[in-house]
Design an enzyme around this catalytic site. Structure first.
Site, PDB file in Angstrom:
ATOM      1  N   HIS A 136       0.965  -1.374  -0.484  1.00 54.84           N
ATOM      2  CA  HIS A 136      -0.138  -0.002   0.234  1.00 54.84           C
ATOM      3  C   HIS A 136       0.653   1.155  -0.089  1.00 54.84           C
ATOM      4  O   HIS A 136       0.756   2.017   0.750  1.00 54.84           O
ATOM      5  CB  HIS A 136      -1.398  -0.021   1.303  1.00 54.84           C
ATOM      6  CG  HIS A 136      -0.553  -0.326   2.348  1.00 54.84           C
ATOM      7  ND1 HIS A 136       0.357   0.238   3.069  1.00 54.84           N
ATOM      8  CD2 HIS A 136      -1.363  -0.726   3.279  1.00 54.84           C
ATOM      9  CE1 HIS A 136       0.390  -0.455   4.024  1.00 54.84           C
ATOM     10  NE2 HIS A 136      -0.351  -1.251   4.356  1.00 54.84           N
ATOM     11  N   HIS A 148      -5.757  -9.389  13.442  1.00 58.47           N
ATOM     12  CA  HIS A 148      -5.192  -8.338  13.551  1.00 58.47           C
ATOM     13  C   HIS A 148      -6.331  -8.631  11.600  1.00 58.47           C
ATOM     14  O   HIS A 148      -6.263 -10.071  11.002  1.00 58.47           O
ATOM     15  CB  HIS A 148      -4.134  -8.283  12.779  1.00 58.47           C
ATOM     16  CG  HIS A 148      -3.895  -6.575  11.965  1.00 58.47           C
ATOM     17  ND1 HIS A 148      -5.201  -6.084  11.938  1.00 58.47           N
ATOM     18  CD2 HIS A 148      -2.699  -6.184  11.473  1.00 58.47           C
ATOM     19  CE1 HIS A 148      -4.626  -4.895  11.113  1.00 58.47           C
ATOM     20  NE2 HIS A 148      -3.264  -5.272  10.574  1.00 58.47           N
ATOM     21  N   GLU A 155      -6.579  -6.065   8.949  1.00 57.75           N
ATOM     22  CA  GLU A 155      -6.162  -6.353   7.805  1.00 57.75           C
ATOM     23  C   GLU A 155      -5.489  -7.164   7.102  1.00 57.75           C
ATOM     24  O   GLU A 155      -5.646  -8.529   7.212  1.00 57.75           O
ATOM     25  CB  GLU A 155      -4.462  -5.837   7.805  1.00 57.75           C
ATOM     26  CG  GLU A 155      -4.396  -4.537   6.579  1.00 57.75           C
ATOM     27  CD  GLU A 155      -3.321  -3.206   7.059  1.00 57.75           C
ATOM     28  OE1 GLU A 155      -2.576  -3.299   7.948  1.00 57.75           O
ATOM     29  OE2 GLU A 155      -2.933  -3.081   6.024  1.00 57.75           O
ATOM     30  N   ASP A 183      -3.340  -8.111   4.677  1.00 56.53           N
ATOM     31  CA  ASP A 183      -2.700  -9.123   4.632  1.00 56.53           C
ATOM     32  C   ASP A 183      -2.661 -10.178   5.584  1.00 56.53           C
ATOM     33  O   ASP A 183      -1.575 -10.831   5.174  1.00 56.53           O
ATOM     34  CB  ASP A 183      -1.036  -8.924   4.137  1.00 56.53           C
ATOM     35  CG  ASP A 183      -1.282  -7.679   5.770  1.00 56.53           C
ATOM     36  OD1 ASP A 183      -2.236  -7.115   6.497  1.00 56.53           O
ATOM     37  OD2 ASP A 183       0.479  -7.337   5.905  1.00 56.53           O
ATOM     38  N   HIS A 218      -1.143  -2.792  14.715  1.00 54.63           N
ATOM     39  CA  HIS A 218      -1.889  -1.355  14.145  1.00 54.63           C
ATOM     40  C   HIS A 218      -3.326  -1.047  13.528  1.00 54.63           C
ATOM     41  O   HIS A 218      -2.936   0.145  13.790  1.00 54.63           O
ATOM     42  CB  HIS A 218      -0.752  -1.941  12.354  1.00 54.63           C
ATOM     43  CG  HIS A 218      -0.859  -1.253  11.194  1.00 54.63           C
ATOM     44  ND1 HIS A 218      -0.974  -1.606  10.284  1.00 54.63           N
ATOM     45  CD2 HIS A 218      -0.701   0.122  11.156  1.00 54.63           C
ATOM     46  CE1 HIS A 218      -0.969  -0.863   9.683  1.00 54.63           C
ATOM     47  NE2 HIS A 218      -0.687  -0.132  10.134  1.00 54.63           N
ATOM     48  N   ASP A 267       1.562  -7.458  13.684  1.00 53.47           N
ATOM     49  CA  ASP A 267       2.383  -6.173  12.710  1.00 53.47           C
ATOM     50  C   ASP A 267       3.848  -6.406  13.584  1.00 53.47           C
ATOM     51  O   ASP A 267       4.182  -6.133  13.042  1.00 53.47           O
ATOM     52  CB  ASP A 267       1.462  -5.639  12.654  1.00 53.47           C
ATOM     53  CG  ASP A 267       0.224  -5.822  11.117  1.00 53.47           C
ATOM     54  OD1 ASP A 267       1.183  -6.450  10.611  1.00 53.47           O
ATOM     55  OD2 ASP A 267       0.474  -4.859  11.197  1.00 53.47           O
ATOM     56  N   TYR A 316      10.165  -0.898   8.669  1.00 51.69           N
ATOM     57  CA  TYR A 316       8.861  -0.758   8.452  1.00 51.69           C
ATOM     58  C   TYR A 316       8.154   0.457  10.070  1.00 51.69           C
ATOM     59  O   TYR A 316       7.185   0.751  10.123  1.00 51.69           O
ATOM     60  CB  TYR A 316       8.699  -2.387   9.209  1.00 51.69           C
ATOM     61  CG  TYR A 316       7.694  -2.902   9.494  1.00 51.69           C
ATOM     62  CD1 TYR A 316       6.858  -3.549   8.385  1.00 51.69           C
ATOM     63  CD2 TYR A 316       6.890  -3.165  10.810  1.00 51.69           C
ATOM     64  CE1 TYR A 316       5.652  -4.659   9.230  1.00 51.69           C
ATOM     65  CE2 TYR A 316       5.766  -3.619  10.900  1.00 51.69           C
ATOM     66  CZ  TYR A 316       4.871  -4.863  10.009  1.00 51.69           C
ATOM     67  OH  TYR A 316       4.084  -4.812  10.558  1.00 51.69           O
ATOM     68  N   HIS A 324       5.216 -10.757   9.806  1.00 53.86           N
ATOM     69  CA  HIS A 324       5.882 -10.169   8.687  1.00 53.86           C
ATOM     70  C   HIS A 324       7.699 -10.194   9.445  1.00 53.86           C
ATOM     71  O   HIS A 324       7.753  -9.629  10.425  1.00 53.86           O
ATOM     72  CB  HIS A 324       6.630  -9.118   8.643  1.00 53.86           C
ATOM     73  CG  HIS A 324       4.396  -8.663   8.205  1.00 53.86           C
ATOM     74  ND1 HIS A 324       4.133  -9.411   6.795  1.00 53.86           N
ATOM     75  CD2 HIS A 324       4.039  -7.551   8.577  1.00 53.86           C
ATOM     76  CE1 HIS A 324       2.797  -8.323   6.554  1.00 53.86           C
ATOM     77  NE2 HIS A 324       2.632  -7.407   7.509  1.00 53.86           N
TER      78      HIS A 324
END
Ligand code: FEO
Length: 395
Positions: free
Chosen positions: A23, A77, A79, A81, A143, A162, A192, A225
């Site tokens: 993004h 989470h 989001e 991803d 996040h 995250d 990050y 990640h």
């Protein structure tokens, strides 16, 4: 291949080697979407992966167990991803329970409009999977408002979502396997943090306080990640420093230019910064990606932003950068504008207004010159760079 973290707990995520844009964030080293499987009495999947990587994740699960035997899914989470793989995974697995925070339930419901067997959990909620106990820790805004972490108590293993992540695709799964760890990895960790978590430094400091109060210790931190940390100390230390807004004797000159006049001022200011003996960097906004510049902004104590005046306003690339910077709520920085103009010269004033709106310490009314700077103006810019570095970075 699935990789074991501690007995009966495995990484079953996916590696996205070719991702270059997350993004808008330049992910030059790709990324991973880490999901984890606990083979216990209640087989439990912690998070999923981006939608298109579900077959890769389920193939890793299938190396260990029939995916349909998963009874619990934890969604830390919303989001996409991490949750994008939920619809396909839940359709295949038909889990008994899907654990998430109350905001997670609301967010997942808005995303997928499915009547899944949600179980809302809060900080302090615990679930037994059999031999293991999972404790949940809500971490709103780290996040998104729904974010939470899951702590496997018996192994002091934190599934941190995250937080503590980095966008890096690698064949290694653990920090102690990466040949150049920590220096190269710490750069990705910093990038990050700067681009994703910089606005939330105060919340991160509060999280560290909460963790200390709860007496939690971490033998392993497993983010969603990048690498899994078997030696989490350098990462925790870096996060504490960044969350506190600690800056270095470092100044950035960030600019764009039309016919090199603003660039000449940028070079003179940078020379002045170097005269003062501080770390100085010059970034041309159309030659460096804004997510890379922000990485350097994180620990810089002085920002000098330059733009020519174009059509009575700020040059577009500087306008874009200011918008991005403002959203990341930088702290503890002195800043000033500079630039060149032909007849009206609004850009410098407008940039300073933006810097003030960000509550940065604006330390100069704005240095500007008409058309092309002459030697006296360049000397003045150089002297200003040195003065600001000495005054604001306390050299
Ligand atoms: Fe990796 Fe906020 O998602």
């Amino acid at each position: 291949m699935a990789v074991e973290l501690v007995p009966k707990v495995y990484w079953v995520g996916a590696v996205d080697w070719t991702l270059r844009d997350f993004h808008g964030y330049l992910t030059e080293a790709g990324t991973t979407y880490n999901a984890y499987l606990i083979l216990d009495e209640h087989i439990t999947l912690i998070d999923t992966v981006k939608k298109e990587f579900v077959p890769e994740m389920l193939a890793r699960v299938a190396e260990l167990v029939d995916p349909e035997k998963i009874s619990y899914i934890v969604s830390n989470h919303v989001e996409m991803d991490h949750s994008g793989g939920l619809p396909e995974t839940i359709a295949r697995v038909r889990p008994e329970k899907v654990f998430c925070s109350p905001m997670g339930k609301a967010g997942l419901s808005r995303h997928y409009k499915k009547d899944w067997p949600f179980v809302e959990v809060k900080t302090g909620s615990e679930v037994s999977t059999g031999r293991y106990t999972l404790a949940f820790l809500e971490t709103p805004m780290l996040h998104w408002p729904d974010s939470m972490m899951t702590y496997l108590k018996e192994e002091k293993l934190l599934f941190s979502s995250d937080a503590f992540g980095a966008h890096l695709a690698s064949s290694e799964r653990f920090d102690d396997q990466l040949p150049d760890y920590p220096p190269d990895y710490l750069h990705q960790l910093k990038k990050y943090y700067a681009n994703i978590l910089m606005p939330f430094g105060t919340l991160i400091t509060q999280l560290f306080e909460k963790v200390a109060k709860l007496g939690l210790e971490f033998n392993i931190i497993a983010p969603d990640h990048g690498l899994i940390y078997r030696r989490p100390a350098p990462v925790l230390e870096a996060y504490q420093r960044w969350a506190a807004g600690t800056v270095e004797k470092k100044a950035l000159v960030i600019f764009d230019t039309m016919w090199h006049s603003t660039e000449m001022l940028a070079e003179a200011l940078t020379q002045g910064l170097m005269d003062a003996g501080v770390e100085a960097q010059m970034h041309h906004l159309r030659r460096s990606h804004y997510s890379d510049i922000i990485t350097e902004v994180l620990e810089a104590g002085l920002l000098l932003l330059g733009s020519p005046t174009l059509n009575n306003g700020i040059f577009p690339s500087m306008g874009e950068f200011l918008t991005y910077l403002k959203g990341l709520r930088p702290r503890n920085k002195a800043a000033a504008a500079f630039g060149s103009y032909g007849w009206s010269g609004e850009a410098v004033k407008l940039i300073n207004q933006e810097l003030q709106a960000m509550k940065l310490k604006v330390v100069h009314e704005g240095f500007q010159c008409k058309y092309i700077p002459d030697p006296e103006e360049l000397a003045a810019a150089r002297a200003l760079g040195e003065k600001l570095a000495r005054e604001q970075l306390r050299t």
